[in-house]
Design a protein around this motif. Sequence first.
Motif, mmCIF file in Angstrom:
data_model
loop_
_atom_site.group_PDB
_atom_site.id
_atom_site.type_symbol
_atom_site.label_atom_id
_atom_site.label_comp_id
_atom_site.label_asym_id
_atom_site.label_seq_id
_atom_site.Cartn_x
_atom_site.Cartn_y
_atom_site.Cartn_z
ATOM 1 N N TYR A 24 0.826 -1.205 0.000
ATOM 2 C CA TYR A 24 0.000 0.000 0.000
ATOM 3 C C TYR A 24 0.858 1.250 0.000
ATOM 4 O O TYR A 24 0.528 2.249 -0.626
ATOM 5 C CB TYR A 24 -0.954 0.008 1.203
ATOM 6 N N PHE A 25 1.951 1.157 0.706
ATOM 7 C CA PHE A 25 2.885 2.277 0.743
ATOM 8 C C PHE A 25 3.334 2.615 -0.676
ATOM 9 O O PHE A 25 3.371 3.762 -1.098
ATOM 10 C CB PHE A 25 4.088 1.917 1.621
ATOM 11 N N ILE A 28 0.446 4.103 -2.787
ATOM 12 C CA ILE A 28 0.220 5.512 -2.453
ATOM 13 C C ILE A 28 1.331 6.367 -3.038
ATOM 14 O O ILE A 28 1.085 7.451 -3.560
ATOM 15 C CB ILE A 28 0.090 5.679 -0.925
ATOM 16 N N SER A 29 2.559 5.855 -3.026
ATOM 17 C CA SER A 29 3.668 6.596 -3.619
ATOM 18 C C SER A 29 3.404 6.899 -5.081
ATOM 19 O O SER A 29 3.769 7.945 -5.591
ATOM 20 C CB SER A 29 4.959 5.791 -3.511
ATOM 21 N N LEU A 30 2.799 5.940 -5.769
ATOM 22 C CA LEU A 30 2.517 6.136 -7.185
ATOM 23 C C LEU A 30 1.293 7.029 -7.398
ATOM 24 O O LEU A 30 0.953 7.360 -8.519
ATOM 25 C CB LEU A 30 2.275 4.792 -7.865
ATOM 26 N N GLY A 31 0.618 7.372 -6.323
ATOM 27 C CA GLY A 31 -0.547 8.254 -6.436
ATOM 28 C C GLY A 31 -1.871 7.523 -6.514
ATOM 29 O O GLY A 31 -2.861 8.078 -6.960
ATOM 30 N N LEU A 33 -4.944 6.116 -4.580
ATOM 31 C CA LEU A 33 -5.555 6.288 -3.275
ATOM 32 C C LEU A 33 -6.776 5.389 -3.142
ATOM 33 O O LEU A 33 -7.369 4.977 -4.148
ATOM 34 C CB LEU A 33 -5.951 7.752 -3.090
ATOM 35 N N PRO A 34 -7.181 5.090 -1.895
ATOM 36 C CA PRO A 34 -8.354 4.245 -1.695
ATOM 37 C C PRO A 34 -9.552 4.843 -2.430
ATOM 38 O O PRO A 34 -9.713 6.065 -2.439
ATOM 39 C CB PRO A 34 -8.580 4.287 -0.187
ATOM 40 N N GLU A 57 -3.020 8.472 -16.757
ATOM 41 C CA GLU A 57 -1.596 8.699 -16.972
ATOM 42 C C GLU A 57 -0.670 7.659 -16.359
ATOM 43 O O GLU A 57 0.453 7.508 -16.805
ATOM 44 C CB GLU A 57 -1.235 10.068 -16.423
ATOM 45 N N THR A 58 -1.098 6.949 -15.333
ATOM 46 C CA THR A 58 -0.167 6.059 -14.662
ATOM 47 C C THR A 58 -0.345 4.611 -15.113
ATOM 48 O O THR A 58 -1.424 4.045 -14.969
ATOM 49 C CB THR A 58 -0.334 6.153 -13.132
ATOM 50 N N TYR B 67 9.696 9.293 -5.057
ATOM 51 C CA TYR B 67 8.241 9.365 -5.118
ATOM 52 C C TYR B 67 7.702 10.227 -3.989
ATOM 53 O O TYR B 67 6.671 10.859 -4.088
ATOM 54 C CB TYR B 67 7.624 7.968 -5.014
ATOM 55 N N ASN B 68 8.372 10.165 -2.853
ATOM 56 C CA ASN B 68 7.985 10.964 -1.701
ATOM 57 C C ASN B 68 9.220 11.135 -0.839
ATOM 58 O O ASN B 68 10.310 10.707 -1.234
ATOM 59 C CB ASN B 68 6.850 10.279 -0.931
ATOM 60 N N VAL B 70 10.004 9.754 1.885
ATOM 61 C CA VAL B 70 10.318 8.603 2.730
ATOM 62 C C VAL B 70 11.118 7.609 1.888
ATOM 63 O O VAL B 70 10.536 6.863 1.115
ATOM 64 C CB VAL B 70 9.015 7.953 3.240
ATOM 65 N N ARG B 103 2.357 13.013 -15.471
ATOM 66 C CA ARG B 103 1.926 12.428 -14.194
ATOM 67 C C ARG B 103 1.858 13.552 -13.183
ATOM 68 O O ARG B 103 2.428 13.474 -12.098
ATOM 69 C CB ARG B 103 2.934 11.372 -13.743
ATOM 70 N N VAL B 104 1.146 14.592 -13.585
ATOM 71 C CA VAL B 104 1.246 15.831 -12.829
ATOM 72 C C VAL B 104 0.689 15.704 -11.414
ATOM 73 O O VAL B 104 1.232 16.252 -10.459
ATOM 74 C CB VAL B 104 0.583 16.989 -13.611
ATOM 75 N N GLU B 105 -0.354 14.914 -11.271
ATOM 76 C CA GLU B 105 -0.994 14.810 -9.971
ATOM 77 C C GLU B 105 -0.057 14.178 -8.943
ATOM 78 O O GLU B 105 0.176 14.723 -7.863
ATOM 79 C CB GLU B 105 -2.221 13.926 -10.141
ATOM 80 N N ALA B 106 0.496 13.021 -9.327
ATOM 81 C CA ALA B 106 1.375 12.320 -8.397
ATOM 82 C C ALA B 106 2.624 13.140 -8.111
ATOM 83 O O ALA B 106 3.071 13.237 -6.962
ATOM 84 C CB ALA B 106 1.743 10.955 -8.968
ATOM 85 N N THR B 212 2.039 6.612 5.997
ATOM 86 C CA THR B 212 1.239 6.351 4.793
ATOM 87 C C THR B 212 0.113 7.373 4.682
ATOM 88 O O THR B 212 -0.148 7.906 3.613
ATOM 89 C CB THR B 212 0.645 4.926 4.862
ATOM 90 N N ILE B 215 1.416 10.674 3.350
ATOM 91 C CA ILE B 215 1.640 10.686 1.898
ATOM 92 C C ILE B 215 0.307 10.759 1.172
ATOM 93 O O ILE B 215 0.150 11.507 0.210
ATOM 94 C CB ILE B 215 2.428 9.438 1.475
ATOM 95 N N ASN B 216 -0.648 10.025 1.687
ATOM 96 C CA ASN B 216 -2.008 10.042 1.157
ATOM 97 C C ASN B 216 -2.571 11.466 1.167
ATOM 98 O O ASN B 216 -3.127 11.949 0.190
ATOM 99 C CB ASN B 216 -2.868 9.113 2.023
ATOM 100 N N HIS B 219 -1.263 13.624 -1.557
ATOM 101 C CA HIS B 219 -1.867 13.319 -2.856
ATOM 102 C C HIS B 219 -3.244 13.965 -2.974
ATOM 103 O O HIS B 219 -3.598 14.510 -4.025
ATOM 104 C CB HIS B 219 -1.977 11.806 -3.068
#
Lengths: 79, 659
Positions: A24-25, A28-31, A33-34, A57-58, B67-68, B70, B103-106, B212, B215-216, B219
Motif C-alpha cells: 500500500y505504501f 500511495i507513492s505512485l498516487g 488512493l483508496p 496517466e499512470t 516518489y515521496n 520517505v 503524471r502531474v498529480e502524483a 502512509t 503521503i495520502n 496526494h
Amino acid sequence: MTLNEINVGQTVLLDDFSQSQPVYFKLISLGLLPGDPIIVMGKAPFGGPISIKHGSETFFALRRSEALQIHVKNYASKI
Amino acid sequence: MLQQVTATLLLVGFPNAGKSTFFNLLTGGNRKVSNYSGITVDMGKADIKSDKDGDIRLKLVDLPGIYNLVPSSLDEGVTVKALLNLEGKDGAQKVLLLLDWQRVEASMSLALAVKDIVGAENIAIIINKDDLGEIDPTRRAELEKKIGARVLPISALNASSKTVEAFIRSLDLSSQVETVKKLQITKEAHEFLPAGDHSAKIEVIEDTKQITDLINWYHMKARDVLGSLSRPNDAKALLTQKIDRFVLNPWLGGIIFAAIFYFIFDAIYTWAGPAMDLSESVIVTVGELIGNYLPEGHFKSLIVDGIFGGVGGVVVFLPQIMALFFLLSLLEQSGYIARAAVVTDRIMGVFGLNGKAFLPYMSGFACAIPGIMATRTIPNPRERYATLMTIPLITCSARLPVYILLIGTFVPATTVFGIFNAQALSFFFLYFLGSFAALIIAKLLRLSYFKGETGNFIIDLPLYQRPSLKTAFKQSWKKGKTFLTKAGTIILGLSILIWILSTFPSPNPELLEGKSPEEQAGISLQQSMLGTMGRTIEPVIKPIGMDWKIGVGMLVAFGARELFVSAIGTIYSLGDVDEESSSLREKLLAETWADTGKPVYTLATAWSILIFFVFSLQCTSTLAILRRETGGWKIPIIMFSYMGLLAYGGAFVAYRLLS
C-alpha cells in the motif's frame, strides 16, 4: 476480492488501505488512493506480472503475490 | 570587481520526470538519460552552461528520482540527504522541483511535501513534458497562486536553455535553504540515510500507518491544487495502451523481446561489419605507409608492431561499440525497457530475484560499472548483493572486440535454420550464456548466503515516446570517445609495455645463427621476458587449448578485456616478419604451433577463449567499484575467484567438446 482475481479489461475500485502493508505504501507513492478506479490491462503468462492503468496517466505492473494483498471492490458497488 | 557569488540549485522530482535531460540541457552535460525509472543513482553537479557574464554562478545538482520524502532504497536516500543537507556542508539556495506533466498529480504531491519541509520561498517548480504547451499563462498564474511558488512549464527535450536560465536567474537566490519543519519518516526509511544523529531535522515515527496517511494526504492536496486544471492530452496514453497490447501480450511479448535483442546483435554484425572492414583497412594502410618511411630497427618495430599492431587492433572495433550504444539508447528512450522487465519478471522470480534486477542487468550489457551502481535501486540488501555479485557475468561492451574478432574469424557467415546468421547466432549464444550463468549464480546465492524473501515488485511503465536520434547519437558518440580515450591512454601504454617485454632481452646472437628470419623472430619472442612469462604459465593453459602467446594475452586482459586484442596484436606482428598477413584476423589464421606446425587457432581454441571471456572478471575498474559499493575487498575477491573458476572450467569443457 483481491486484485489478482480481476480479469483483463475490467475496472475495479481500490478498497480501503486498512492494513499498513508495504504494498500500500508503494501504491500511495505512485498516487493510487483508496476508492480510485483502476483497470487491469494485461496479465503475463505463467503467473507473471499484472499490468494496471490508473487514471489517464499512470501505467504500472506488479507481481501476483502483491496483487493478492490488494483488496478491490466492484465499480458498481460504489453507489 | 565583485567577488563571484555561487548559487546551488537542487533538482528534485519523480523518477523518469526528465531531471537528467533537464540537467544536460542547462549544463551541456552528458548524463545518461532514457525512458525508465532509476537511471540516476548518484549525485551529479555541474555549472550552468552560459556562466560567463559575471553574475551569480549557478551550480545545478542532479539527484536520483523520489516518489515521496520517505526513502525506500539507497538512491532515494541520496536525494533526501541532499535536500535536508544532512551532511551540513554548503547548502543549496533553491530547490527546483521538476514535475512530470504526464503524471502531474502524483508528482505535484511530492512538490507539496517538499514545500512544507523547506518552505514555499525556497522552492520553484518546473513542469516538464508540457510538449503541447497546455499550460497557458492563465493556468500558470493560477498554479503559482495556489502553490505559492514560481512555476515554469517546459518541454526539456526541445526547450531552449536560455528561457530556463532566465527563469532561474529571476528567482531570489540570496538565502540558503533551511528546513522549516521536521521530516517524518519510518524506521526502515531511516536505514537508507547516512548514519548519524539527524534528530534536528528528522522525526522517526514508529507507526507506519501515520506515514502512509501523510503521503495520502499530500496526494489529496495535489488533486485539490490541480482541481479543474485540464488533464494532459490522452493521445499518448492511448498509443501506449495500443502498443502494450502487443508488447505485453501473454504470447507475443516473449517473442518481441527475443526478436528485439536478436536484431541488436545482428545489426552489430551486418551494419557495423563493413564499417569495421573500412576502419581496419585504413589502419593497416596507414601503418604500412609509416612503416615504409622508417628505417629498420627497434623504433620501426615499436611503431608498426607495438602501436599499430596493438592499439590499431582495438580501435577497429569503434563502429561496433558505437552501433551498440546507439541502438541501446534508442531502445531505452522508447520506454520499452520497463516492459522488458515485466516480460522477464517471471524468469527473474524463478531465480529468486526481483523484476527490478532486470534494469541493472540491462545496464550491464553496456558496462558492469553502471550496472553495479544501478543495484542501489533494489531496496532489499540481500537481493541487491545477489544481483550485484552476478552483474559482471553479463556481457559488457569491453568483451565485444574479443567476440567479434574470434567469431568473425572462425565462425563462417552461413545462414542456419533458414533465417539466422551463424555469426550473429554465436554472438547471441555468448550473451545468453553470460546472462544465464548470472541468473543461476544469483539463484545459488539466494538459496545460501543471501537467503530471504523477494522484495515487492511494482514497476512504473512510462508512456512510450519517439526516441530522439540526437540523444542516441550523443550517447554513442560519448561512448565512442571514451573507447578511443581508453585506446589512446591505457591500451597505448600497455601496448608499448608489451612490446618492450616481448622484444627484450634480445636473444644470444649464437642462437640466431643460420636460422631463417622467421625462425629468428620466433626465437627472439621466446627468449623475451614475455616469452619466459608465457612459458611459465603454459602448463596451466595448455589443457584449455591455448599456447603461451594466447596465455599472455589472457593475463594482460585481466587489466581490461580489450587488452587481449592489443596484446596478441603486438605479439603476432612481431612474429610476422614478412608482414604478409596485414590484418589481425589473417594473422590469427596463419599462426601455427611451433612443435607440430598445426594451426593454433582451431574452432575449439577459439571457443575456449570465448567461453573464458564470458565468465572471467577481467576488469580492474569493476573490482575498484565493487570495493567502493560493498565497502571492502571481501566481495570483489569472492567474485573474482568464482568467476575465474567458471571461466577455466567452461573453457576446458568447450575445448574438450570441440576438439
